[in-house]
Design an enzyme around this catalytic site. Structure first.
Site, short mmCIF file in Angstrom:
data_model
loop_
_atom_site.label_atom_id
_atom_site.label_comp_id
_atom_site.label_asym_id
_atom_site.label_seq_id
_atom_site.Cartn_x
_atom_site.Cartn_y
_atom_site.Cartn_z
N GLU A 54 0.42 -1.49 0.10
CA GLU A 54 0.14 0.19 0.01
C GLU A 54 1.11 1.32 0.31
OE1 GLU A 54 -3.92 1.73 1.38
OE2 GLU A 54 -3.24 0.04 1.83
N PHE A 80 0.76 -13.85 -0.31
CA PHE A 80 1.38 -14.48 0.52
C PHE A 80 2.85 -15.73 0.18
CE2 PHE A 80 -0.56 -12.76 3.52
CZ PHE A 80 -0.36 -11.27 3.75
N ARG A 82 6.43 -16.74 -0.22
CA ARG A 82 7.07 -17.51 0.00
C ARG A 82 7.98 -16.99 1.19
NH1 ARG A 82 11.58 -19.66 -1.94
NH2 ARG A 82 10.82 -20.31 -3.85
#
Length: 133
Positions: A54, A80, A82
């Protein structure tokens, strides 16, 4: 950009983010993962990636929108991909997918030092026109 002097305060500073490149077409920020970024299992908390996405998208979008007004985030979808542990350096690169009259959509890719994609986000921003602009 109005408020440019405060870009690096608040959450940005708390999370240790630094801008490496900043234009209306691309915003790159990076940080080194420390204990303050980890959740109880020793990997990066997903909220850190959301904040990086953001932040990078918002600043790039605001630079593009310029003196026409301000931009505010209205959606942040970050995946997400890794797990990452302390000591790793992450680079988040934001580029525009769409820039319209009322909204913008930015893609943010976050990579580790081995250039592996660790998280990917899309942030939608509302363009708020300044009165009299």
């Amino acid at each position: 950009m109005e408020g440019a002097d405060t870009i690096t305060s608040g959450l940005f500073s708390t999370l240790g983010f630094a801008f490496d490149e900043l234009t209306a077409d691309r915003a790159v920020l990076s940080w080194t993962i420390g204990p303050e970024h980890l959740q109880p299992y020793g990997i990066v908390h997903g909220g850190v990636y959301c904040a990086a996405a953001e932040t990078a998208a918002s600043v790039g979008a605001a630079l593009w929108f310029g003196d026409r007004g301000t931009v505010v985030g209205v959606a942040n979808h970050t995946d997400f991909l890794r797990s990452v542990s302390a000591g790793e350096r992450i680079v988040a690169t934001a580029t525009p997918i769409h820039r319209g009259r009322s909204q913008q959509l930015w893609l943010i890719e976050m990579r580790d030092t081995q250039d592996r994609l660790v998280a990917r986000g899309e942030v939608r921003l509302q363009n708020l026109t300044a009165k009299g602009a």
